[in-house]
Motif scaffolding. Structure first.
Motif, PDB file in Angstrom:
ATOM      1  N   ILE A  53      -5.853  -1.055 -13.120  1.00 52.49           N
ATOM      2  CA  ILE A  53      -5.706   0.247 -12.450  1.00 52.49           C
ATOM      3  C   ILE A  53      -4.275   0.762 -12.607  1.00 52.49           C
ATOM      4  O   ILE A  53      -4.033   1.924 -12.935  1.00 52.49           O
ATOM      5  CB  ILE A  53      -6.058   0.123 -10.944  1.00 52.49           C
ATOM      6  CG1 ILE A  53      -7.555  -0.146 -10.774  1.00 52.49           C
ATOM      7  CG2 ILE A  53      -5.640   1.374 -10.168  1.00 52.49           C
ATOM      8  CD1 ILE A  53      -7.948  -0.538  -9.343  1.00 52.49           C
TER       9      ILE A  53
ATOM     10  N   ASP B 112     -14.384  -8.890  -4.555  1.00 54.17           N
ATOM     11  CA  ASP B 112     -15.449  -7.897  -4.375  1.00 54.17           C
ATOM     12  C   ASP B 112     -16.741  -8.290  -5.098  1.00 54.17           C
ATOM     13  O   ASP B 112     -17.805  -7.787  -4.756  1.00 54.17           O
ATOM     14  CB  ASP B 112     -14.994  -6.478  -4.746  1.00 54.17           C
ATOM     15  CG  ASP B 112     -14.568  -6.334  -6.187  1.00 54.17           C
ATOM     16  OD1 ASP B 112     -14.274  -7.367  -6.825  1.00 54.17           O
ATOM     17  OD2 ASP B 112     -14.521  -5.199  -6.674  1.00 54.17           O
TER      18      ASP B 112
ATOM     19  N   GLU C 124      -7.979  -6.732 -11.884  1.00 57.42           N
ATOM     20  CA  GLU C 124      -8.433  -5.349 -11.662  1.00 57.42           C
ATOM     21  C   GLU C 124      -7.271  -4.467 -11.225  1.00 57.42           C
ATOM     22  O   GLU C 124      -7.156  -3.313 -11.639  1.00 57.42           O
ATOM     23  CB  GLU C 124      -9.537  -5.307 -10.589  1.00 57.42           C
ATOM     24  CG  GLU C 124     -10.864  -5.891 -11.059  1.00 57.42           C
ATOM     25  CD  GLU C 124     -11.904  -5.955  -9.929  1.00 57.42           C
ATOM     26  OE1 GLU C 124     -11.814  -5.171  -8.976  1.00 57.42           O
ATOM     27  OE2 GLU C 124     -12.792  -6.830 -10.016  1.00 57.42           O
TER      28      GLU C 124
ATOM     29  N   MET D 265      -8.054   0.498  -3.422  1.00 56.40           N
ATOM     30  CA  MET D 265      -8.805   0.192  -2.198  1.00 56.40           C
ATOM     31  C   MET D 265     -10.316   0.183  -2.429  1.00 56.40           C
ATOM     32  O   MET D 265     -11.050  -0.441  -1.677  1.00 56.40           O
ATOM     33  CB  MET D 265      -8.441   1.184  -1.082  1.00 56.40           C
ATOM     34  CG  MET D 265      -7.021   1.042  -0.593  1.00 56.40           C
ATOM     35  SD  MET D 265      -6.570  -0.640  -0.166  1.00 56.40           S
ATOM     36  CE  MET D 265      -7.477  -0.789   1.357  1.00 56.40           C
ATOM     37  N   ARG D 266     -10.753   0.845  -3.481  1.00 53.20           N
ATOM     38  CA  ARG D 266     -12.188   0.841  -3.772  1.00 53.20           C
ATOM     39  C   ARG D 266     -12.692  -0.561  -4.096  1.00 53.20           C
ATOM     40  O   ARG D 266     -13.854  -0.868  -3.893  1.00 53.20           O
ATOM     41  CB  ARG D 266     -12.506   1.787  -4.943  1.00 53.20           C
ATOM     42  CG  ARG D 266     -12.771   3.215  -4.477  1.00 53.20           C
ATOM     43  CD  ARG D 266     -13.520   4.001  -5.543  1.00 53.20           C
ATOM     44  NE  ARG D 266     -12.667   4.326  -6.692  1.00 53.20           N
ATOM     45  CZ  ARG D 266     -11.852   5.369  -6.745  1.00 53.20           C
ATOM     46  NH1 ARG D 266     -11.768   6.209  -5.736  1.00 53.20           N
ATOM     47  NH2 ARG D 266     -11.108   5.598  -7.805  1.00 53.20           N
ATOM     48  N   GLN D 267     -11.820  -1.430  -4.605  1.00 48.79           N
ATOM     49  CA  GLN D 267     -12.293  -2.784  -4.935  1.00 48.79           C
ATOM     50  C   GLN D 267     -11.696  -3.856  -4.003  1.00 48.79           C
ATOM     51  O   GLN D 267     -11.849  -5.040  -4.230  1.00 48.79           O
ATOM     52  CB  GLN D 267     -12.038  -3.105  -6.414  1.00 48.79           C
ATOM     53  CG  GLN D 267     -10.599  -2.951  -6.907  1.00 48.79           C
ATOM     54  CD  GLN D 267      -9.772  -4.224  -6.783  1.00 48.79           C
ATOM     55  OE1 GLN D 267     -10.315  -5.320  -6.714  1.00 48.79           O
ATOM     56  NE2 GLN D 267      -8.464  -4.079  -6.746  1.00 48.79           N
TER      57      GLN D 267
ATOM     58  N   ARG E 104       0.833  -1.210   0.000  1.00 50.27           N
ATOM     59  CA  ARG E 104       0.000   0.000   0.000  1.00 50.27           C
ATOM     60  C   ARG E 104       0.867   1.258   0.000  1.00 50.27           C
ATOM     61  O   ARG E 104       0.513   2.249  -0.625  1.00 50.27           O
ATOM     62  CB  ARG E 104      -0.940   0.006   1.208  1.00 50.27           C
ATOM     63  CG  ARG E 104      -2.095  -0.952   1.024  1.00 50.27           C
ATOM     64  CD  ARG E 104      -3.205  -0.675   2.014  1.00 50.27           C
ATOM     65  NE  ARG E 104      -3.842   0.615   1.765  1.00 50.27           N
ATOM     66  CZ  ARG E 104      -4.722   1.182   2.594  1.00 50.27           C
ATOM     67  NH1 ARG E 104      -5.044   0.565   3.716  1.00 50.27           N
ATOM     68  NH2 ARG E 104      -5.282   2.333   2.303  1.00 50.27           N
TER      69      ARG E 104
ATOM     70  N   TRP F 269      -5.740  -6.887   2.832  1.00 55.23           N
ATOM     71  CA  TRP F 269      -6.795  -6.612   1.855  1.00 55.23           C
ATOM     72  C   TRP F 269      -6.696  -7.582   0.697  1.00 55.23           C
ATOM     73  O   TRP F 269      -5.620  -7.779   0.138  1.00 55.23           O
ATOM     74  CB  TRP F 269      -6.643  -5.169   1.344  1.00 55.23           C
ATOM     75  CG  TRP F 269      -6.727  -4.165   2.447  1.00 55.23           C
ATOM     76  CD1 TRP F 269      -5.698  -3.711   3.221  1.00 55.23           C
ATOM     77  CD2 TRP F 269      -7.907  -3.537   2.951  1.00 55.23           C
ATOM     78  NE1 TRP F 269      -6.158  -2.828   4.166  1.00 55.23           N
ATOM     79  CE2 TRP F 269      -7.517  -2.692   4.006  1.00 55.23           C
ATOM     80  CE3 TRP F 269      -9.267  -3.581   2.586  1.00 55.23           C
ATOM     81  CZ2 TRP F 269      -8.427  -1.919   4.733  1.00 55.23           C
ATOM     82  CZ3 TRP F 269     -10.166  -2.806   3.296  1.00 55.23           C
ATOM     83  CH2 TRP F 269      -9.751  -1.989   4.352  1.00 55.23           C
TER      84      TRP F 269
ATOM     85  N   ASP G 158      -3.393   4.069  -4.656  1.00 56.32           N
ATOM     86  CA  ASP G 158      -3.980   3.396  -3.485  1.00 56.32           C
ATOM     87  C   ASP G 158      -5.504   3.558  -3.418  1.00 56.32           C
ATOM     88  O   ASP G 158      -6.220   2.589  -3.161  1.00 56.32           O
ATOM     89  CB  ASP G 158      -3.334   3.928  -2.205  1.00 56.32           C
ATOM     90  CG  ASP G 158      -3.760   3.138  -0.965  1.00 56.32           C
ATOM     91  OD1 ASP G 158      -3.546   1.910  -0.952  1.00 56.32           O
ATOM     92  OD2 ASP G 158      -4.317   3.737  -0.038  1.00 56.32           O
ATOM     93  N   GLU G 159      -5.953   4.777  -3.691  1.00 55.88           N
ATOM     94  CA  GLU G 159      -7.397   5.017  -3.559  1.00 55.88           C
ATOM     95  C   GLU G 159      -8.197   4.146  -4.519  1.00 55.88           C
ATOM     96  O   GLU G 159      -9.176   3.504  -4.130  1.00 55.88           O
ATOM     97  CB  GLU G 159      -7.676   6.487  -3.865  1.00 55.88           C
ATOM     98  CG  GLU G 159      -8.437   7.190  -2.779  1.00 55.88           C
ATOM     99  CD  GLU G 159      -8.704   8.619  -3.194  1.00 55.88           C
ATOM    100  OE1 GLU G 159      -7.820   9.458  -2.918  1.00 55.88           O
ATOM    101  OE2 GLU G 159      -9.757   8.873  -3.817  1.00 55.88           O
ATOM    102  N   ALA G 160      -7.770   4.116  -5.767  1.00 53.70           N
ATOM    103  CA  ALA G 160      -8.493   3.327  -6.774  1.00 53.70           C
ATOM    104  C   ALA G 160      -8.437   1.839  -6.429  1.00 53.70           C
ATOM    105  O   ALA G 160      -9.425   1.119  -6.575  1.00 53.70           O
ATOM    106  CB  ALA G 160      -7.893   3.570  -8.156  1.00 53.70           C
TER     107      ALA G 160
END
Ligand code: FAD
Length: 452
Positions: free
Chosen positions: A116, A229, A112, A74-76, A61, A106, A70-72
């Motif tokens: 990203i 997810d 995916e 962590m969304r999945q 991370r 995580w 990281d944000e994109a």
């Protein structure tokens, strides 16, 4: 060489490490070309390959944060708080990984994640070349030859330096090994893996607890399951290659069903297509790759699985590869001399790769064999107590590897000291109630200096 040339680099492989390194360098103003054997997964869907999902931890991370991904990601991602152990008699027990929800791992989907990372790399200005498998390298002329697997056509490219992020079967490593002895050895584990799927429940939800990494430890073999997810789980069955049971004795879908009925009875009804998955999905080999040398002067360097593939039982291969990317980008930026930058990178990372490779091997024994044995459970209980009493000195090894970014080699060494203490202090005891806590605390203070 002009400044302009100095800040150009060619990366082989647009998998996990290749995409992150490319982004980190492009963000610092480097001109980056990446050559990838497969097609663009954003156009034609992810072609699979290695495991379907992966456990992402703090080291990974951190690199993703630096790359702006990281944000994109962590969304999945699906949170896993601990190991949900499934005993043979059907009981389950959640063994938390950390102190609370700030210390979790995580589950991310490899396809995916790769998509990203490629988007972010492209946005940062990286030039991505798909359908370009490295075939050979003329190091003296600094020319690399790539082949398009679709039609066999050859394409050549000039380079300043090459970075091998082309995974465990690295073609760049093979080309480098023709120039110099890299001290390469591969140790096969003698165990392999097969992936199976738990689909969503009829109501569209998860069939079992989603926020856990499920483990069915059975001595010489085991199953694990990580959530996705889309409400599925990817189950991985690990078996020896020979003996009973093994991939030699469990050959057909019917054999697999019989094994599950006997040893993983609570998992069996969750995997409706067990026979099909077992027969269709490839059996993956597990091995550790050791090299004594990761670079050829300033011409080429390896990182990630190409340099140090490991068994997956600590869930750190990708995390370690991402940490390599941060380190290499830092050395390249700090040191204009390529050979010196590559040498500094190797000096920093090789001992740490060796440490996590060793810990990953040890973790296999722990996961399949020890998570349900009494001595181990008592040692774990003491470990938790000591971590609470001495948070600055006693940090469980799993936590040092997973939640901190201290060098792996340091985590390995402290882990060894801590293990010795746990064994010593619990010897002859059946519960923590009979321990002499003054003696215990004194031993911790004496043997474990505070972790800086
Ligand atoms: C079963 C299993 C489970 C795992 N679970 C975890 C986990 O939970 N957590 C974790 O951190 N790690 C895990 N790992 C490890 C992780 O998969 C690897 O460490 C990680 O993928 C390494 O990234 P990489 O970029 O070095 O290599 P890769 O991801 O393998 O990428 C290599 C890329 O190079 C390309 N390529 C190959 N050859 C060429 C060529 N000749 N020319 C051009 N391109 C080429 C490939 O197509 C690919 O895109 C697991 C591994 C396995 C096998």
């Amino acid at each position: 060489m002009s400044m302009d040339t100095d800040r150009r680099i060619t990366i082989v492989g647009a998998g996990l490490a290749g995409a992150v390194l490319a982004t980190l360098l492009a963000q610092r103003g480097w001109g980056v070309d990446v050559y990838e054997k497969r097609g663009d997964p954003r156009v034609q869907g992810y072609a699979g390959g290695r495991s379907i999902n992966l456990a992402l931890a703090e080291r990974g991370r951190h690199a993703l944060r630096l790359a702006g991904a990281d944000e994109a990601v962590m969304r999945q991602a699906v949170m896993m708080r601990g190991r949900m152990v499934h005993f043979l008699d059907g009981r389950t027990d959640l063994q938390r990984y950390g102190r609370d929800d700030s210390e979790v791992i995580w589950s991310v989907h490899r396809g995916e994640l790769n998509v990203i990372l490629l988007d972010i790399a492209q946005h940062a200005g990286v030039r991505l070349h798909f359908h370009r498998g490295l075939e050979s390298v003329d190091f003296a002329a600094r020319r690399a030859r790539f082949v398009d697997p679709r039609d066999g056509s050859a394409h050549e490219a000039q380079f300043v330096s090459l970075v091998g992020a082309d995974g465990a079967g690295s073609a760049l490593r093979a080309a480098m090994a023709r120039q110099a002895d890299l001290g390469e050895r591969t140790e096969y584990l003698g165990h392999s893996y097969k992936e199976l799927e738990i689909p969503p429940a009829p109501d569209g939800g998860f069939r079992i607890e989603p926020n856990a990494l499920h483990v069915w430890p059975r001595g010489r073999y085991m199953c694990i399951a990580l959530p996705n997810d889309e409400r599925t789980f990817t189950v991985t069955l690990f078996l020896p290659n020979a003996g009973e049971p093994s991939f030699a004795s469990v050959r057909s879908g019917a054999d697999a069903r019989a094994l599950f009925a006997r040893d993983f009875a609570d998992a069996l009804p969750l995997i409706p297509d067990l026979e099909r998955d077992f027969e269709r999905n490839p059996t993956g080999l597990l091995a550790t790759l050791y090299l004594d040398r990761w670079h050829l002067a300033g011409e080429a360097v390896l990182l990630g699985d190409a340099a140090h593939a490991m068994v997956p039982f600590h869930g750190q291969g990708m995390n370690c590869a991402f940490e390599d990317c941060v380190a290499l980008a830092g050395h390249l930026d700090a040191q204009p001399d390529r050979a010196a930058a590559f040498a500094a990178f190797q000096a920093e990372r090789l001992p740490n790769a060796r440490a996590i490779q060793a810990m990953a091997l040890e973790n296999y024994l722990e996961m399949r064999d020890r998570v349900d044995d009494d001595d181990y459970l008592l040692q774990r209980a003491l470990e938790r107590a000591l971590a609470e009493r001495h948070p600055d000195r006693f940090v469980p090894r799993y936590s040092m590897v997973t939640f901190l970014r201290i060098p792996y080699a340091l985590a390995f060494e402290r882990g060894r000291l801590q293990r010795e203490l746990l064994v010593e202090l619990t010897r002859g005891h059946a519960s923590l109630d009979t321990l002499d806590w003054d003696r215990v605390d004194a031993a911790v203070r004496e043997r474990l200096p505070p972790l800086a």
